[in-house]
Design a protein around this motif. Structure first.
Motif, PDB file in Angstrom:
ATOM      1  N   LEU A 187      21.643  -7.892  31.029  1.00 19.84           N
ATOM      2  CA  LEU A 187      21.562  -6.769  29.976  1.00 19.84           C
ATOM      3  C   LEU A 187      22.331  -5.638  30.893  1.00 19.84           C
ATOM      4  CD1 LEU A 187      18.650  -6.933  27.764  1.00 19.84           C
ATOM      5  CD2 LEU A 187      20.821  -7.766  27.307  1.00 19.84           C
ATOM      6  N   LYS A 188      23.259  -4.698  29.997  1.00 21.33           N
ATOM      7  CA  LYS A 188      23.974  -3.654  30.436  1.00 21.33           C
ATOM      8  C   LYS A 188      23.022  -2.526  29.878  1.00 21.33           C
ATOM      9  CE  LYS A 188      28.251  -0.807  30.308  1.00 21.33           C
ATOM     10  NZ  LYS A 188      29.578  -0.924  29.699  1.00 21.33           N
ATOM     11  N   PRO A 189      22.833  -1.624  30.530  1.00 17.39           N
ATOM     12  CA  PRO A 189      21.993  -0.556  29.888  1.00 17.39           C
ATOM     13  C   PRO A 189      22.979   0.468  28.969  1.00 17.39           C
ATOM     14  CG  PRO A 189      21.815  -0.254  32.403  1.00 17.39           C
ATOM     15  CD  PRO A 189      22.698  -1.332  32.216  1.00 17.39           C
ATOM     16  N   LEU A 190      22.073   1.068  28.092  1.00 19.64           N
ATOM     17  CA  LEU A 190      23.000   1.721  26.934  1.00 19.64           C
ATOM     18  C   LEU A 190      23.165   3.285  27.549  1.00 19.64           C
ATOM     19  CD1 LEU A 190      20.994   0.232  23.697  1.00 19.64           C
ATOM     20  CD2 LEU A 190      23.426  -0.538  24.751  1.00 19.64           C
ATOM     21  N   LEU A 191      22.019   3.727  28.039  1.00 23.45           N
ATOM     22  CA  LEU A 191      22.550   5.143  28.529  1.00 23.45           C
ATOM     23  C   LEU A 191      22.930   5.167  30.079  1.00 23.45           C
ATOM     24  CD1 LEU A 191      19.194   6.527  27.045  1.00 23.45           C
ATOM     25  CD2 LEU A 191      21.562   6.812  26.052  1.00 23.45           C
ATOM     26  N   GLN A 192      23.602   6.182  30.350  1.00 24.39           N
ATOM     27  CA  GLN A 192      24.001   6.632  31.635  1.00 24.39           C
ATOM     28  C   GLN A 192      22.656   7.053  32.409  1.00 24.39           C
ATOM     29  OE1 GLN A 192      26.791   5.695  32.868  1.00 24.39           O
ATOM     30  NE2 GLN A 192      27.512   4.864  31.114  1.00 24.39           N
ATOM     31  N   SER A 193      22.707   7.318  33.788  1.00 26.07           N
ATOM     32  CA  SER A 193      21.547   7.488  34.602  1.00 26.07           C
ATOM     33  C   SER A 193      21.122   9.020  33.956  1.00 26.07           C
ATOM     34  CB  SER A 193      21.925   7.356  36.065  1.00 26.07           C
ATOM     35  OG  SER A 193      20.906   8.041  36.684  1.00 26.07           O
ATOM     36  N   GLU A 194      21.919   9.706  34.170  1.00 23.59           N
ATOM     37  CA  GLU A 194      21.410  11.330  33.656  1.00 23.59           C
ATOM     38  C   GLU A 194      21.137  11.452  32.242  1.00 23.59           C
ATOM     39  OE1 GLU A 194      20.554  14.916  34.705  1.00 23.59           O
ATOM     40  OE2 GLU A 194      21.324  13.464  36.095  1.00 23.59           O
ATOM     41  N   ASP A 195      21.547  10.532  31.229  1.00 26.75           N
ATOM     42  CA  ASP A 195      21.204  10.622  30.026  1.00 26.75           C
ATOM     43  C   ASP A 195      19.760  10.115  29.926  1.00 26.75           C
ATOM     44  OD1 ASP A 195      23.488  11.796  29.141  1.00 26.75           O
ATOM     45  OD2 ASP A 195      24.580   9.880  28.601  1.00 26.75           O
ATOM     46  N   PHE A 196      19.427   8.853  30.506  1.00 28.53           N
ATOM     47  CA  PHE A 196      18.249   8.419  30.525  1.00 28.53           C
ATOM     48  C   PHE A 196      17.117   9.210  31.076  1.00 28.53           C
ATOM     49  CE2 PHE A 196      14.968   5.241  32.204  1.00 28.53           C
ATOM     50  CZ  PHE A 196      14.853   4.636  30.976  1.00 28.53           C
ATOM     51  N   LYS A 197      17.434  10.003  32.140  1.00 31.11           N
ATOM     52  CA  LYS A 197      16.583  10.947  32.977  1.00 31.11           C
ATOM     53  C   LYS A 197      16.060  11.836  31.775  1.00 31.11           C
ATOM     54  CE  LYS A 197      18.018  10.498  37.772  1.00 31.11           C
ATOM     55  NZ  LYS A 197      18.702  11.462  38.743  1.00 31.11           N
ATOM     56  N   ASN A 198      17.212  12.412  30.946  1.00 28.31           N
ATOM     57  CA  ASN A 198      16.954  13.283  29.939  1.00 28.31           C
ATOM     58  C   ASN A 198      16.166  13.051  28.997  1.00 28.31           C
ATOM     59  OD1 ASN A 198      18.409  15.551  31.233  1.00 28.31           O
ATOM     60  ND2 ASN A 198      20.621  14.854  30.224  1.00 28.31           N
ATOM     61  N   GLU A 199      16.268  11.725  28.462  1.00 26.76           N
ATOM     62  CA  GLU A 199      15.617  11.000  27.605  1.00 26.76           C
ATOM     63  C   GLU A 199      13.991  10.966  27.907  1.00 26.76           C
ATOM     64  OE1 GLU A 199      14.662   7.906  24.037  1.00 26.76           O
ATOM     65  OE2 GLU A 199      16.074   9.567  24.521  1.00 26.76           O
ATOM     66  N   LEU A 200      13.735  10.491  29.213  1.00 27.04           N
ATOM     67  CA  LEU A 200      12.286  10.418  29.826  1.00 27.04           C
ATOM     68  C   LEU A 200      11.611  11.725  29.903  1.00 27.04           C
ATOM     69  CD1 LEU A 200      12.771   7.432  32.412  1.00 27.04           C
ATOM     70  CD2 LEU A 200      12.105   7.394  30.138  1.00 27.04           C
ATOM     71  N   PHE A 201      12.436  12.849  29.996  1.00 28.87           N
ATOM     72  CA  PHE A 201      11.791  14.354  30.113  1.00 28.87           C
ATOM     73  C   PHE A 201      11.410  14.341  28.731  1.00 28.87           C
ATOM     74  CE2 PHE A 201      12.406  18.814  29.431  1.00 28.87           C
ATOM     75  CZ  PHE A 201      11.577  19.182  30.598  1.00 28.87           C
ATOM     76  N   VAL A 202      12.401  14.273  27.711  1.00 28.96           N
ATOM     77  CA  VAL A 202      11.871  14.736  26.308  1.00 28.96           C
ATOM     78  C   VAL A 202      10.621  13.841  26.029  1.00 28.96           C
ATOM     79  CG1 VAL A 202      12.654  14.379  24.107  1.00 28.96           C
ATOM     80  CG2 VAL A 202      14.343  15.206  25.614  1.00 28.96           C
ATOM     81  N   ILE A 203      10.593  12.623  26.125  1.00 28.89           N
ATOM     82  CA  ILE A 203       9.248  11.870  25.731  1.00 28.89           C
ATOM     83  C   ILE A 203       8.147  12.177  26.506  1.00 28.89           C
ATOM     84  CG2 ILE A 203       8.551   9.453  26.138  1.00 28.89           C
ATOM     85  CD1 ILE A 203      10.616   9.619  23.910  1.00 28.89           C
ATOM     86  N   SER A 204       8.179  12.610  27.854  1.00 26.48           N
ATOM     87  CA  SER A 204       7.070  13.151  28.675  1.00 26.48           C
ATOM     88  C   SER A 204       6.731  14.486  28.115  1.00 26.48           C
ATOM     89  CB  SER A 204       7.405  13.050  29.998  1.00 26.48           C
ATOM     90  OG  SER A 204       8.306  14.183  30.343  1.00 26.48           O
ATOM     91  N   THR A 205       7.598  15.316  27.506  1.00 25.56           N
ATOM     92  CA  THR A 205       7.230  16.837  26.887  1.00 25.56           C
ATOM     93  C   THR A 205       6.646  16.359  25.746  1.00 25.56           C
ATOM     94  OG1 THR A 205       9.296  17.572  28.038  1.00 25.56           O
ATOM     95  CG2 THR A 205       8.291  18.681  26.299  1.00 25.56           C
ATOM     96  N   LEU A 206       7.119  15.584  24.809  1.00 27.05           N
ATOM     97  CA  LEU A 206       6.584  15.261  23.732  1.00 27.05           C
ATOM     98  C   LEU A 206       5.119  14.770  23.883  1.00 27.05           C
ATOM     99  CD1 LEU A 206       6.464  14.306  20.741  1.00 27.05           C
ATOM    100  CD2 LEU A 206       7.135  12.069  21.415  1.00 27.05           C
ATOM    101  N   ILE A 207       4.714  13.673  24.661  1.00 27.11           N
ATOM    102  CA  ILE A 207       3.604  13.410  25.125  1.00 27.11           C
ATOM    103  C   ILE A 207       2.754  14.253  25.562  1.00 27.11           C
ATOM    104  CG2 ILE A 207       2.086  11.794  26.300  1.00 27.11           C
ATOM    105  CD1 ILE A 207       3.535  10.338  24.120  1.00 27.11           C
ATOM    106  N   SER A 208       3.053  15.267  26.368  1.00 26.85           N
ATOM    107  CA  SER A 208       2.180  16.427  27.029  1.00 26.85           C
ATOM    108  C   SER A 208       1.823  17.451  26.064  1.00 26.85           C
ATOM    109  CB  SER A 208       3.110  17.029  28.151  1.00 26.85           C
ATOM    110  OG  SER A 208       3.069  16.341  29.282  1.00 26.85           O
ATOM    111  N   LEU A 209       2.749  17.724  25.083  1.00 29.70           N
ATOM    112  CA  LEU A 209       2.419  18.581  23.972  1.00 29.70           C
ATOM    113  C   LEU A 209       1.427  18.006  23.027  1.00 29.70           C
ATOM    114  CD1 LEU A 209       5.943  20.381  23.474  1.00 29.70           C
ATOM    115  CD2 LEU A 209       3.987  21.212  24.560  1.00 29.70           C
TER     116      LEU A 209
END
Length: 128
Positions: free
Chosen positions: A51-73
């Motif tokens: 399978l080919k990833p849908l997000l580029q590396s930097e976009d994926f890092k940003n996605e994970l940062f947003v998710i971790s921020t949501l969970i932390s808050l």
């Protein structure tokens, strides 16, 4: 014999990799399974072979940062509304499932066309 912090870390990563592998095996619709720390850093993750990833590396890092921020808050509201079970993010192409256990976040992407999402969620919850 007492394990060093490095040995404990290695054991944890091996355990997380096995959990990701088991999550990928739950359904052909599961595209990616990964585990993220509270800072949005990937501890381990694997995409289904061929399978080919849908997000580029930097976009994926940003996605994970947003998710971790949501969970932390959300941690501040646990006493009022209860522990978070899971989060489902519906996109046009995929569904993202986010679960938390022991200060790590499980991030799973699933094909949008999957009809048995509740069954997959239940199986993943049992796996983690």
């Amino acid at each position: 014999m007492v394990k060093t912090p490095a040995e404990k870390w290695k054991d944890a990563v091996v355990k997380y990799r096995k959990q990701c592998q088991k999550i990928l095996e739950i359904s052909d619709s599961v595209r990616y399974a990964g585990i993220v720390n509270t800072y949005g850093r990937t501890l381990t993750g694997m995409i289904k072979p061929n399978l080919k990833p849908l997000l580029q590396s930097e976009d994926f890092k940003n996605e994970l940062f947003v998710i971790s921020t949501l969970i932390s808050l959300r941690k501040n509201s646990v006493s009022s509304i209860g522990k978070l079970e899971y989060v489902v993010l519906q996109h046009q192409k995929i569904t993202i499932l986010v679960l938390q256990k022991n200060d790590v976040t499980f991030y799973v992407s699933i094909n949008r066309k999957e009809k048995g999402l509740e069954k997959i969620i239940s199986s993943i919850k049992k796996t983690i």
